[in-house]
Design an enzyme around this catalytic site. Structure first.
Site, PDB file in Angstrom:
ATOM      1  N   GLY A 171       0.851  -1.192   0.000  1.00  8.48           N
ATOM      2  CA  GLY A 171       0.000   0.000   0.000  1.00  8.48           C
ATOM      3  C   GLY A 171       0.882   1.235   0.000  1.00  8.48           C
ATOM      4  O   GLY A 171       2.029   1.195  -0.446  1.00  8.48           O
ATOM      5  N   ARG A 172       0.322   2.330   0.520  1.00 13.51           N
ATOM      6  CA  ARG A 172       1.063   3.598   0.524  1.00 13.51           C
ATOM      7  C   ARG A 172       2.389   3.472   1.255  1.00 13.51           C
ATOM      8  O   ARG A 172       3.431   3.924   0.760  1.00 13.51           O
ATOM      9  CB  ARG A 172       0.223   4.690   1.194  1.00 13.51           C
ATOM     10  CG  ARG A 172      -0.938   5.143   0.350  1.00 13.51           C
ATOM     11  CD  ARG A 172      -1.877   5.979   1.183  1.00 13.51           C
ATOM     12  NE  ARG A 172      -2.571   5.127   2.145  1.00 13.51           N
ATOM     13  CZ  ARG A 172      -3.887   5.077   2.281  1.00 13.51           C
ATOM     14  NH1 ARG A 172      -4.649   5.842   1.560  1.00 13.51           N
ATOM     15  NH2 ARG A 172      -4.453   4.268   3.157  1.00 13.51           N
ATOM     16  N   ILE A 173       2.376   2.860   2.444  1.00 10.56           N
ATOM     17  CA  ILE A 173       3.616   2.757   3.229  1.00 10.56           C
ATOM     18  C   ILE A 173       4.578   1.772   2.557  1.00 10.56           C
ATOM     19  O   ILE A 173       5.774   2.040   2.434  1.00 10.56           O
ATOM     20  CB  ILE A 173       3.308   2.357   4.693  1.00 10.56           C
ATOM     21  CG1 ILE A 173       2.572   3.521   5.372  1.00 10.56           C
ATOM     22  CG2 ILE A 173       4.583   1.999   5.464  1.00 10.56           C
ATOM     23  CD1 ILE A 173       2.148   3.285   6.808  1.00 10.56           C
ATOM     24  N   ILE A 186       6.385  -3.593  11.273  1.00 10.58           N
ATOM     25  CA  ILE A 186       5.962  -2.238  11.651  1.00 10.58           C
ATOM     26  C   ILE A 186       4.456  -2.109  11.406  1.00 10.58           C
ATOM     27  O   ILE A 186       3.927  -1.003  11.371  1.00 10.58           O
ATOM     28  CB  ILE A 186       6.737  -1.143  10.859  1.00 10.58           C
ATOM     29  CG1 ILE A 186       6.808  -1.469   9.374  1.00 10.58           C
ATOM     30  CG2 ILE A 186       8.134  -0.954  11.413  1.00 10.58           C
ATOM     31  CD1 ILE A 186       6.028  -0.601   8.503  1.00 10.58           C
ATOM     32  N   ARG A 221       1.158  -4.584  12.495  1.00 12.91           N
ATOM     33  CA  ARG A 221       0.399  -4.854  13.716  1.00 12.91           C
ATOM     34  C   ARG A 221       0.864  -6.203  14.268  1.00 12.91           C
ATOM     35  O   ARG A 221       1.164  -7.133  13.506  1.00 12.91           O
ATOM     36  CB  ARG A 221      -1.099  -4.951  13.408  1.00 12.91           C
ATOM     37  CG  ARG A 221      -1.792  -3.622  13.224  1.00 12.91           C
ATOM     38  CD  ARG A 221      -1.938  -2.848  14.538  1.00 12.91           C
ATOM     39  NE  ARG A 221      -2.687  -1.626  14.358  1.00 12.91           N
ATOM     40  CZ  ARG A 221      -2.158  -0.431  14.075  1.00 12.91           C
ATOM     41  NH1 ARG A 221      -0.840  -0.310  13.935  1.00 12.91           N
ATOM     42  NH2 ARG A 221      -2.918   0.632  13.951  1.00 12.91           N
ATOM     43  N   ASP A 276       8.232  -3.617  16.082  1.00 16.20           N
ATOM     44  CA  ASP A 276       7.752  -2.371  16.692  1.00 16.20           C
ATOM     45  C   ASP A 276       6.362  -2.577  17.285  1.00 16.20           C
ATOM     46  O   ASP A 276       5.873  -1.732  18.017  1.00 16.20           O
ATOM     47  CB  ASP A 276       7.716  -1.258  15.631  1.00 16.20           C
ATOM     48  CG  ASP A 276       7.312   0.090  16.230  1.00 16.20           C
ATOM     49  OD1 ASP A 276       7.872   0.456  17.287  1.00 16.20           O
ATOM     50  OD2 ASP A 276       6.432   0.761  15.665  1.00 16.20           O
ATOM     51  N   GLU A 330       0.117  -5.361  23.387  1.00 15.93           N
ATOM     52  CA  GLU A 330       0.872  -4.152  23.771  1.00 15.93           C
ATOM     53  C   GLU A 330       0.190  -3.464  24.949  1.00 15.93           C
ATOM     54  O   GLU A 330      -1.035  -3.421  24.983  1.00 15.93           O
ATOM     55  CB  GLU A 330       0.920  -3.167  22.605  1.00 15.93           C
ATOM     56  CG  GLU A 330       1.664  -3.683  21.424  1.00 15.93           C
ATOM     57  CD  GLU A 330       1.578  -2.746  20.222  1.00 15.93           C
ATOM     58  OE1 GLU A 330       1.177  -1.570  20.388  1.00 15.93           O
ATOM     59  OE2 GLU A 330       1.910  -3.191  19.120  1.00 15.93           O
ATOM     60  N   HIS A 373       6.238   0.446  19.702  1.00 20.79           N
ATOM     61  CA  HIS A 373       5.209   0.985  18.789  1.00 20.79           C
ATOM     62  C   HIS A 373       5.423   2.488  18.572  1.00 20.79           C
ATOM     63  O   HIS A 373       4.584   3.311  18.967  1.00 20.79           O
ATOM     64  CB  HIS A 373       3.792   0.700  19.313  1.00 20.79           C
ATOM     65  CG  HIS A 373       2.747   0.820  18.239  1.00 20.79           C
ATOM     66  ND1 HIS A 373       1.571   0.130  18.267  1.00 20.79           N
ATOM     67  CD2 HIS A 373       2.708   1.569  17.099  1.00 20.79           C
ATOM     68  CE1 HIS A 373       0.837   0.451  17.209  1.00 20.79           C
ATOM     69  NE2 HIS A 373       1.519   1.333  16.473  1.00 20.79           N
TER      70      HIS A 373
HETATM   71  C1  8YV Z   1       0.131   5.015  16.410  1.00 24.63           C
HETATM   72  C2  8YV Z   1      -0.391   3.534  14.352  1.00 24.63           C
HETATM   73  O1  8YV Z   1       0.218   3.936  17.199  1.00 24.63           O
HETATM   74  O2  8YV Z   1      -1.203   4.932  12.657  1.00 24.63           O
HETATM   75  C3  8YV Z   1      -1.269   3.831  13.198  1.00 24.63           C
HETATM   76  O3  8YV Z   1      -2.053   2.969  12.791  1.00 24.63           O
HETATM   77  O4  8YV Z   1      -0.306   2.429  14.761  1.00 24.63           O
HETATM   78  C4  8YV Z   1       0.421   4.630  14.990  1.00 24.63           C
HETATM   79  O5  8YV Z   1       0.532   5.720  14.211  1.00 24.63           O
HETATM   80  C5  8YV Z   1      -1.112   5.747  16.781  1.00 24.63           C
HETATM   81  O6  8YV Z   1      -2.157   5.549  15.941  1.00 24.63           O
HETATM   82  C6  8YV Z   1      -0.959   7.179  17.196  1.00 24.63           C
HETATM   83  O7  8YV Z   1      -2.158   7.770  17.542  1.00 24.63           O
END
Ligand code: 8YV
Length: 309
Positions: A149-151, A225, A227, A251, A256, A274
């Site tokens: 995807g984008r990332i 990075i 979930r 991460d 968590e 995270h």
């Molecule tokens: C943060 C994330 O944990 O964007 C996400 O999905 O997991 C992280 O950016 C979080 O959402 C910060 O609010």
């Protein structure tokens, strides 16, 4: 303009994000999502992707028509129920790509070159007694990205100058100059580094299981990075403990912040709490995008970054 007493902010927001929210409008706070909601005619909810939004909470708010989550991931939302009620949702894609990619590449290099361990070596008296062990070079490696995807695409762009080969998997091939694998196991077999950048969905749950780790093999590295739920942690711990893979940089974790303590005993891991999006600039941008979405909702405009549910 966001009307007073119209937004319920659920869960804790770090100080810098809270300051940004307070600069824009005044939400009603509801720290514990499991507690009974405060009285009010809330039309929208503001939450972070680290906080699960219980369906039971939304059920107590008959007037709610919109949920803005601060994060790109929206696996914290009860999507089925929101859809049933016709409640719209927004997330914060795009603005966090730089920070997340920087962390992923930092973790990748840290793991391969054993940077945290090398620092411990310098800080202790070890260096005066001998040399630090040899590590492994990123150049020439085959990097598999699960979730283009984008990332994922931003990561591939940043990785290419490191002289790696890129391959990927996901539900469908994209118009990209990288080798596509339909199946995660085939991707794992074809790469030295497997980087997880996919969303948490029922399809990706525990996608990285014993078989995939076996396919990655004893010289393979896993970087997560995405979930924690994407990885079967029992299988990963077994693979790390028995050198079925070379190492993992994580991460995110299943539970968590109370991660499985067995990870702490491994020296073939690099663990971070995270922090993919955890830079000041990024967290401010994410907060503003979430609030922009709320404003759009109250102004009866289209949401800027609507979750297609
Ligand atoms: C943060 C994330 O944990 O964007 C996400 O999905 O997991 C992280 O950016 C979080 O959402 C910060 O609010």
């Amino acid at each position: 303009m966001i009307p007073v007493n119209s937004v319920l902010q659920v869960g804790y927001f770090p100080e810098i994000m809270q300051a940004e929210i307070d600069r824009r409008f005044k939400p009603t706070h509801h720290l514990d999502p499991a507690a009974a909601v405060p009285a009010g005619n809330f039309e929208a909810i503001l939450i972070r992707s680290n906080t699960k939004l219980p369906e039971a909470l939304v059920k107590q708010l008959p007037k709610v028509r919109m949920v803005a989550t601060c994060g790109v991931g929206y696996d914290n939302l009860p999507l089925g129920y929101l859809k049933e009620r016709g409640i719209k949702a927004s997330n914060t894609p795009g603005v966090l790509n730089d920070a997340v990619c920087e962390l992923a590449i930092g973790m990748l290099l840290g793991l391969l070159r054993r940077i945290p361990e090398a620092q411990d070596f310098v800080k202790s008296t070890e260096w005066s007694k001998g040399l630090f062990k040899l590590t492994t070079t990123l150049a020439g490696k085959r990097v598999g990205i699960a979730g283009m995807g984008r990332i994922g695409q931003d990561l591939a762009d940043r990785l290419l100058p490191f002289k790696v080969e890129i391959a990927y998997c996901g539900p469908n091939p994209k118009d990209l100059p990288y080798t596509y694998f339909k199946n995660i196991k085939d991707l794992a077999r074809a790469c030295d580094v497997l980087l997880l950048a996919c969303p948490a969905t029922p399809d990706t749950e525990k996608m990285i299981n014993a078989e995939v780790l076996e396919a990655l093999g004893p010289n393979g590295y896993l970087i997560n990075i995405a979930r924690g739920s994407v990885v079967d942690e029992t299988a990963l711990l077994y693979a790390l403990q028995h050198n079925k893979i070379a190492g993992a940089a994580l991460d995110v974790f299943e539970n968590e912040p109370n991660l499985n303590a067995a990870f702490l005993n491994q020296d073939n891991v690099l663990l971070t709490p995270h922090i993919g999006s955890a830079t000041t600039e990024t967290r401010i941008a994410m907060t503003n995008l979430a609030v922009d979405n709320l404003e759009a909702f109250f102004n009866q405009q289209s949401l800027l970054t609507e979750v297609k549910n």
